[in-house]
Design a protein around this motif. Structure first.
Motif, PDB file in Angstrom:
ATOM      1  N   ARG A   1       0.836  -1.198   0.000  1.00  0.00           N
ATOM      2  CA  ARG A   1       0.000   0.000   0.000  1.00  0.00           C
ATOM      3  C   ARG A   1       0.868   1.244   0.000  1.00  0.00           C
ATOM      4  O   ARG A   1       1.912   1.293   0.650  1.00  0.00           O
ATOM      5  CB  ARG A   1      -0.903   0.035   1.235  1.00  0.00           C
ATOM      6  N   GLY A   2       0.414   2.259  -0.720  1.00  0.00           N
ATOM      7  CA  GLY A   2       1.119   3.527  -0.718  1.00  0.00           C
ATOM      8  C   GLY A   2       0.860   4.279   0.582  1.00  0.00           C
ATOM      9  O   GLY A   2      -0.187   4.114   1.214  1.00  0.00           O
TER      10      GLY A   2
ATOM     11  N   GLN B   1      -8.883   5.389  -1.649  1.00  0.00           N
ATOM     12  CA  GLN B   1      -9.056   4.936  -0.268  1.00  0.00           C
ATOM     13  C   GLN B   1      -9.594   3.507  -0.318  1.00  0.00           C
ATOM     14  O   GLN B   1     -10.782   3.267  -0.124  1.00  0.00           O
ATOM     15  CB  GLN B   1      -9.998   5.857   0.505  1.00  0.00           C
ATOM     16  N   VAL B   2      -8.709   2.572  -0.603  1.00  0.00           N
ATOM     17  CA  VAL B   2      -9.095   1.176  -0.814  1.00  0.00           C
ATOM     18  C   VAL B   2      -9.221   0.481   0.537  1.00  0.00           C
ATOM     19  O   VAL B   2      -8.281   0.460   1.332  1.00  0.00           O
ATOM     20  CB  VAL B   2      -8.064   0.449  -1.698  1.00  0.00           C
ATOM     21  N   SER B   3     -10.376  -0.090   0.801  1.00  0.00           N
ATOM     22  CA  SER B   3     -10.642  -0.730   2.083  1.00  0.00           C
ATOM     23  C   SER B   3      -9.996  -2.110   2.172  1.00  0.00           C
ATOM     24  O   SER B   3      -9.600  -2.702   1.163  1.00  0.00           O
ATOM     25  CB  SER B   3     -12.151  -0.870   2.301  1.00  0.00           C
ATOM     26  N   ALA B   4      -9.936  -2.619   3.395  1.00  0.00           N
ATOM     27  CA  ALA B   4      -9.390  -3.959   3.614  1.00  0.00           C
ATOM     28  C   ALA B   4     -10.272  -5.018   2.965  1.00  0.00           C
ATOM     29  O   ALA B   4      -9.784  -6.071   2.543  1.00  0.00           O
ATOM     30  CB  ALA B   4      -9.256  -4.223   5.113  1.00  0.00           C
TER      31      ALA B   4
ATOM     32  N   ILE C   1      -1.569  -1.185  -4.114  1.00  0.00           N
ATOM     33  CA  ILE C   1      -2.806  -0.515  -3.733  1.00  0.00           C
ATOM     34  C   ILE C   1      -2.503   0.958  -3.478  1.00  0.00           C
ATOM     35  O   ILE C   1      -1.839   1.301  -2.502  1.00  0.00           O
ATOM     36  CB  ILE C   1      -3.430  -1.167  -2.486  1.00  0.00           C
ATOM     37  N   ASN C   2      -2.965   1.802  -4.391  1.00  0.00           N
ATOM     38  CA  ASN C   2      -2.756   3.246  -4.306  1.00  0.00           C
ATOM     39  C   ASN C   2      -1.281   3.569  -4.038  1.00  0.00           C
ATOM     40  O   ASN C   2      -0.950   4.377  -3.172  1.00  0.00           O
ATOM     41  CB  ASN C   2      -3.629   3.852  -3.195  1.00  0.00           C
TER      42      ASN C   2
ATOM     43  N   PRO D   1     -14.746  -3.787  -5.053  1.00  0.00           N
ATOM     44  CA  PRO D   1     -14.179  -5.141  -5.154  1.00  0.00           C
ATOM     45  C   PRO D   1     -14.210  -5.726  -6.555  1.00  0.00           C
ATOM     46  O   PRO D   1     -13.244  -6.369  -6.986  1.00  0.00           O
ATOM     47  CB  PRO D   1     -15.049  -5.954  -4.187  1.00  0.00           C
ATOM     48  N   ALA D   2     -15.301  -5.530  -7.289  1.00  0.00           N
ATOM     49  CA  ALA D   2     -15.401  -6.125  -8.623  1.00  0.00           C
ATOM     50  C   ALA D   2     -14.319  -5.596  -9.557  1.00  0.00           C
ATOM     51  O   ALA D   2     -13.773  -6.349 -10.377  1.00  0.00           O
ATOM     52  CB  ALA D   2     -16.786  -5.851  -9.217  1.00  0.00           C
ATOM     53  N   LEU D   3     -13.990  -4.306  -9.447  1.00  0.00           N
ATOM     54  CA  LEU D   3     -12.942  -3.744 -10.303  1.00  0.00           C
ATOM     55  C   LEU D   3     -11.579  -4.317  -9.937  1.00  0.00           C
ATOM     56  O   LEU D   3     -10.739  -4.547 -10.808  1.00  0.00           O
ATOM     57  CB  LEU D   3     -12.915  -2.220 -10.178  1.00  0.00           C
TER      58      LEU D   3
END
Length: 335
Positions: free
Chosen positions: A46-47, A77-80, A102-103, A167-169
């Motif tokens: 993660r960034g 803002q990618v969640s867990a 991730i970002n 999630p789908a992306l």
């Protein structure tokens, strides 16, 4: 005006094909699958948080948010939970070598991975791959994901970039990686299908892979959410490719195509309410049998009642789903 109407009708017809499941089948031969990472770093990275940078990225992602009608698109803002869904898909498909950023903006590491990824021939890596990695370097998705690239997979570095909390992306990028990694000539496949218009074929195939994965492992709400994200996204991709023929109209056609995708999604039959995922339903029937306790017991054909045929023996090889690493070198220039 007539030409624009024709383009929209073409987009509608192609997008409808997504619902009809007329897509290329994934080649899952393990010939070029890689099971070991290219380096010793963690597979998921993660960034660091940069409020100003991510804020600019959020604003530049507004067109994508409008296209998908989802504020989580390119929100940086990618969640867990999104990370977990992607990691589960990758683990299920033996994709231990694929890096997930991730970002994160890490151009130095990406150039090193480009040189180290011997599963793709040097001829492809240092031409198409160099251009792709240069684009990542000078137009980082950390800022420009909403305008250029977005959530994506780089086949030449075997890296996934995630900037949206959908999630789908994220799983779709894992599907792209799976599709490329299992090809006999991954570099050739990735390069040819990165060309205009042709790129729509792997895009559609990856989305169908996501639908199948979520149908087997997800809830009803997750199945609907995947369709809500991927139908308009595919429509937007069709519109963007169509816009290449009308200079300066890419964004307009992308938004129009996304609208068509939303409409097709609304008109397409949804999964039955309350329908269980296949994997959950199948688990109910996993019961021990008498033969499991007494494996030496065998029923011979003569033991069956008259008129009842014995069950047919299973035949054919079972293709392994997990990736198997095979040696390769730059001696193979293009593959």
């Amino acid at each position: 005006m007539k030409s624009r109407a024709a383009v929209l009708l073409l987009a509608l017809s192609i997008t409808s094909g997504c619902a009809a499941h007329r897509v290329p089948t994934f080649d899952q031969s393990p010939a070029n699958g890689m099971s070991r990472p290219l380096d010793d770093s963690p597979q998921f990275e993660r960034g660091d948080a940069h409020p100003v940078v991510d804020g600019v990225g959020w604003v530049l992602g507004v067109p994508e948010k409008i296209a998908l009608w989802d504020r989580r698109a390119s929100n940086h803002q990618v969640s867990a939970d999104t990370e977990l869904k992607l990691s589960e898909y990758m683990a299920a498909n033996g994709m231990g070598s694929t890096k997930v950023r991730i970002n994160q903006y890490a151009p130095g590491d990406e150039w090193r991975r480009l040189a180290a990824n011997k599963s793709v021939g040097a001829g492809w890596r240092y031409t198409f791959g160099a251009v792709r990695t240069l684009g990542y370097t000078i137009l980082p998705g950390r800022v420009f994901s909403g305008l250029v690239g977005g959530d994506s997979y780089n086949p030449y570095t075997d890296s996934i970039y995630v900037y949206s909390d959908i999630p789908a992306l994220a799983v779709e990028q894992g599907a792209h990686a799976k599709n490329v990694r299992w090809r006999d000539n991954p570099g050739t496949y990735a390069s040819i299908y990165s060309l205009p218009i042709l790129t729509l074929y792997p895009e559609q195939a990856a989305k169908e892979e996501v639908y199948a994965h979520v149908a087997q492992n997800g809830t009803y709400d997750e199945q609907v959410a995947a369709r809500d994200a991927l139908y308009p996204q595919f429509g937007s991709e069709i519109g963007g490719q169509t816009g290449l023929f009308v200079p300066g109209s890419t964004i307009v056609f992308s938004l129009a195509g996304a609208g068509v995708g939303h409409a097709v999604n609304a008109m397409s039959p949804a999964p039955e309410v309350g329908m269980e995922p296949f994997a959950q339903a199948a688990a109910k029937y996993e019961q021990s049998t008498e033969l499991a306790d007494a494996p030496e017991k065998t029923t011979w054909p003569s033991d069956f009642a008259e008129g009842i045929a014995p069950p047919a023996a299973a035949s054919g090889e079972v293709r392994q789903a997990n990736a198997v690493e095979t040696p390769s070198s730059d001696a193979t220039i293009l593959r």
